[in-house]
Design a protein around this motif. Structure first.
Motif, PDB file in Angstrom:
ATOM      1  N   ILE A   1       0.849  -1.188   0.000  1.00  7.50           N
ATOM      2  CA  ILE A   1       0.000   0.000   0.000  1.00  7.50           C
ATOM      3  C   ILE A   1       0.887   1.241   0.000  1.00  7.50           C
ATOM      4  N   GLY A   2       0.661   2.132  -0.960  1.00  6.88           N
ATOM      5  CA  GLY A   2       1.485   3.338  -1.019  1.00  6.88           C
ATOM      6  C   GLY A   2       1.612   3.860  -2.434  1.00  6.88           C
ATOM      7  N   PHE A   3       2.515   4.819  -2.600  1.00  5.58           N
ATOM      8  CA  PHE A   3       2.645   5.562  -3.846  1.00  5.58           C
ATOM      9  C   PHE A   3       4.123   5.775  -4.162  1.00  5.58           C
ATOM     10  N   PRO A   4       4.441   6.187  -5.388  1.00  2.88           N
ATOM     11  CA  PRO A   4       5.851   6.407  -5.738  1.00  2.88           C
ATOM     12  C   PRO A   4       6.498   7.475  -4.853  1.00  2.88           C
ATOM     13  N   GLU A   5       7.793   7.354  -4.698  1.00  2.00           N
ATOM     14  CA  GLU A   5       8.558   8.336  -3.921  1.00  2.00           C
ATOM     15  C   GLU A   5       8.998   9.470  -4.847  1.00  2.00           C
ATOM     16  N   GLU A   6       8.043  10.324  -5.197  1.00  2.00           N
ATOM     17  CA  GLU A   6       8.346  11.500  -6.025  1.00  2.00           C
ATOM     18  C   GLU A   6       7.397  12.613  -5.607  1.00  2.00           C
ATOM     19  N   SER A   7       7.783  13.834  -5.873  1.00  2.00           N
ATOM     20  CA  SER A   7       7.031  14.983  -5.348  1.00  2.00           C
ATOM     21  C   SER A   7       5.588  15.011  -5.829  1.00  2.00           C
ATOM     22  N   SER A   8       5.350  14.563  -7.042  1.00  5.42           N
ATOM     23  CA  SER A   8       3.984  14.599  -7.574  1.00  5.42           C
ATOM     24  C   SER A   8       3.058  13.618  -6.872  1.00  5.42           C
ATOM     25  N   ALA A   9       3.641  12.656  -6.154  1.00  6.39           N
ATOM     26  CA  ALA A   9       2.825  11.673  -5.436  1.00  6.39           C
ATOM     27  C   ALA A   9       2.469  12.137  -4.030  1.00  6.39           C
ATOM     28  N   GLU A  10       3.051  13.215  -3.559  1.00  6.46           N
ATOM     29  CA  GLU A  10       2.838  13.641  -2.175  1.00  6.46           C
ATOM     30  C   GLU A  10       1.366  13.895  -1.831  1.00  6.46           C
ATOM     31  N   PRO A  11       0.556  14.497  -2.724  1.00  6.24           N
ATOM     32  CA  PRO A  11      -0.869  14.652  -2.385  1.00  6.24           C
ATOM     33  C   PRO A  11      -1.584  13.329  -2.137  1.00  6.24           C
ATOM     34  N   TYR A  12      -1.154  12.282  -2.818  1.00 10.10           N
ATOM     35  CA  TYR A  12      -1.749  10.961  -2.607  1.00 10.10           C
ATOM     36  C   TYR A  12      -1.363  10.414  -1.231  1.00 10.10           C
ATOM     37  N   TRP A  13      -0.088  10.607  -0.875  1.00  8.10           N
ATOM     38  CA  TRP A  13       0.332  10.204   0.470  1.00  8.10           C
ATOM     39  C   TRP A  13      -0.456  10.973   1.526  1.00  8.10           C
ATOM     40  N   ASP A  14      -0.610  12.272   1.336  1.00  4.75           N
ATOM     41  CA  ASP A  14      -1.355  13.089   2.301  1.00  4.75           C
ATOM     42  C   ASP A  14      -2.780  12.577   2.458  1.00  4.75           C
ATOM     43  N   ALA A  15      -3.435  12.287   1.325  1.00  6.03           N
ATOM     44  CA  ALA A  15      -4.827  11.825   1.359  1.00  6.03           C
ATOM     45  C   ALA A  15      -4.939  10.470   2.038  1.00  6.03           C
ATOM     46  N   TRP A  16      -3.996   9.575   1.727  1.00  6.79           N
ATOM     47  CA  TRP A  16      -4.072   8.241   2.339  1.00  6.79           C
ATOM     48  C   TRP A  16      -3.856   8.321   3.850  1.00  6.79           C
ATOM     49  N   PHE A  17      -2.857   9.044   4.297  1.00  6.52           N
ATOM     50  CA  PHE A  17      -2.603   9.137   5.729  1.00  6.52           C
ATOM     51  C   PHE A  17      -3.752   9.828   6.461  1.00  6.52           C
ATOM     52  N   GLN A  18      -4.416  10.781   5.801  1.00 10.16           N
ATOM     53  CA  GLN A  18      -5.583  11.396   6.428  1.00 10.16           C
ATOM     54  C   GLN A  18      -6.690  10.363   6.626  1.00 10.16           C
ATOM     55  N   SER A  19      -6.938   9.537   5.588  1.00  9.64           N
ATOM     56  CA  SER A  19      -7.968   8.511   5.683  1.00  9.64           C
ATOM     57  C   SER A  19      -7.579   7.434   6.689  1.00  9.64           C
ATOM     58  N   TYR A  20      -6.302   7.038   6.660  1.00  8.88           N
ATOM     59  CA  TYR A  20      -5.839   6.030   7.614  1.00  8.88           C
ATOM     60  C   TYR A  20      -5.920   6.563   9.039  1.00  8.88           C
ATOM     61  N   GLY A  21      -5.616   7.828   9.214  1.00 12.41           N
ATOM     62  CA  GLY A  21      -5.735   8.448  10.532  1.00 12.41           C
ATOM     63  C   GLY A  21      -7.174   8.450  11.028  1.00 12.41           C
ATOM     64  N   ASN A  22      -8.109   8.701  10.115  1.00 16.99           N
ATOM     65  CA  ASN A  22      -9.522   8.651  10.506  1.00 16.99           C
ATOM     66  C   ASN A  22      -9.921   7.245  10.931  1.00 16.99           C
ATOM     67  N   PHE A  23      -9.456   6.262  10.168  1.00 13.49           N
ATOM     68  CA  PHE A  23      -9.723   4.857  10.479  1.00 13.49           C
ATOM     69  C   PHE A  23      -9.163   4.490  11.852  1.00 13.49           C
ATOM     70  N   LEU A  24      -7.895   4.807  12.076  1.00 15.55           N
ATOM     71  CA  LEU A  24      -7.270   4.462  13.346  1.00 15.55           C
ATOM     72  C   LEU A  24      -7.883   5.222  14.518  1.00 15.55           C
ATOM     73  N   SER A  25      -8.224   6.477  14.295  1.00 10.83           N
ATOM     74  CA  SER A  25      -8.774   7.289  15.383  1.00 10.83           C
ATOM     75  C   SER A  25     -10.084   6.714  15.906  1.00 10.83           C
ATOM     76  N   HIS A  26     -10.887   6.191  15.008  1.00  8.79           N
ATOM     77  CA  HIS A  26     -12.141   5.565  15.437  1.00  8.79           C
ATOM     78  C   HIS A  26     -11.862   4.429  16.416  1.00  8.79           C
ATOM     79  N   TYR A  27     -10.895   3.570  16.076  1.00 12.67           N
ATOM     80  CA  TYR A  27     -10.624   2.414  16.927  1.00 12.67           C
ATOM     81  C   TYR A  27      -9.802   2.787  18.160  1.00 12.67           C
ATOM     82  N   ALA A  28      -9.013   3.837  18.065  1.00  8.14           N
ATOM     83  CA  ALA A  28      -8.319   4.324  19.258  1.00  8.14           C
ATOM     84  C   ALA A  28      -9.328   4.836  20.288  1.00  8.14           C
ATOM     85  N   GLU A  29     -10.346   5.513  19.805  1.00  8.58           N
ATOM     86  CA  GLU A  29     -11.409   5.980  20.696  1.00  8.58           C
ATOM     87  C   GLU A  29     -12.135   4.799  21.332  1.00  8.58           C
TER      88      GLU A  29
END
Length: 322
Positions: free
Chosen positions: A92-120
């Motif tokens: 799971i992930g994206f290429p290591e290049e600057s143009s892929a950074e928005p995809y990384w940001d979006a995925w980590f935001q979604s993953y953070g939402n997922f984890l936060s629910h279960y952390a709560e």
């Protein structure tokens, strides 16, 4: 023990699940890693949905946590993301290049939402540990994203957190100083050939122990095997992660040697926090079928007897959180 994996929604609340959890507690185990998953569409997706036909409900999880606590078991809540395309979550992930950074940001935001629910949920249910990820190898280089994610989880959950690396990738992770325990899936191939002896396996565990001791020395964190196990099939100690070669003949002895060898090598290490064995099924086979079962479960097998003997030893709780 890991409990709950690969189960259908609602199965945690069935009578057979309650019976299985009781039998798990009779091994002398003190903890379960309650492990369940949801699916993102493919390894390049940026959204992690809640699948109402698949994902375990909060009621399922609450039921099992309460049942476990009633049996005297502590709980590590371990939510996992898999991929619907069947590709291992490590990709799971994206290429290591600057143009892929928005995809990384979006995925980590979604993953953070997922984890936060279960952390709560872990906080509300009094779970004694929380696992923030499992074998997500391609994401692990994103140090800043992980740092922000860990800070977010700590604002919700006040217990110890652990990350579950994959064997062989532990030394590449730079942010282990931010978790409370360093976890790994310790599926190290400690047999050189099918049917190897306990002595041979012990000799192959020793360099693993040295590597884990160095990891502890580097970060000052306890080491825990968040996953470890071996199927009761001939040759599986050469590939302990394997679940596909169902044609292999039964070998309770090989599984038992795997268990006894790693227990002997790691039991007395002060920096070693413990084992979460993989795994214990929510719906067990009948005990008389143990001799023909080639899965990871140890119920009714030689490895169960070995584990009980170790866990009956007078000792301080192996899982050391400080």
């Amino acid at each position: 023990m890991t409990y709950g994996w690969n189960s259908s929604r609602g199965s945690y609340r069935q009578p057979y699940a309650v019976d299985s959890l009781r039998k798990l507690s009779e091994t002398g185990s003190e903890w379960i890693a309650l492990s369940f998953y949801t699916m993102q569409n493919n390894v390049y997706a940026t959204e992690i949905p809640f699948d109402y036909g698949l994902t375990m409900t909060d009621r399922d999880i609450e039921h099992t946590v309460k049942e476990a606590k009633a049996l005297g078991l502590k709980v590590c809540l371990k939510p996992v993301v898999n991929s619907k395309d069947g590709i291992w979550r490590a990709h799971i992930g994206f290429p290591e290049e600057s143009s892929a950074e928005p995809y990384w940001d979006a995925w980590f935001q979604s993953y953070g939402n997922f984890l936060s629910h279960y952390a709560e949920l872990a906080q509300e249910l009094g779970c004694e540990m929380f696992c923030i990820g499992c074998e997500m190898v391609k994401t692990e280089a994103k140090q800043e994203h992980w740092s922000q994610l860990i800070a977010r989880i700590r604002s919700i959950y006040d217990g110890p957190i652990v990350y579950n690396a994959n064997h062989g990738s532990e030394e590449r992770i730079k942010w282990f100083d931010q978790v409370d325990l360093i976890g790994t899936s310790a599926y190290y191939p400690v047999a050189n050939q099918p049917g190897d002896s306990e002595e041979e396996m012990i000799s192959n565990w020793l360099p693993v122990r040295e590597k884990m001791a160095s990891l502890h020395a580097k970060f000052g964190k306890p080491i825990i095997f968040m996953e470890i196990g071996c199927r009761s099939a001939l040759g599986c100690a050469t590939m302990p992660w394997d679940f596909t070669h169902t044609e292999l003949p039964v070998s309770e002895e090989e599984q038992a040697n795997f268990y006894s060898s790693v227990l002997k090598v790691f039991w007395d290490e002060p920096w070693f926090a413990g084992f979460f064995w993989w795994d214990w099924s929510v719906k067990l086979y009948d005990r008389e079928e143990a001799g023909s079962n080639v899965g990871f479960d140890i119920y009714g097998k030689k490895a169960e007897h070995i584990l009980k003997e170790w866990y009956e030893k007078p000792k301080q709780s192996l899982l050391r959180l400080g």
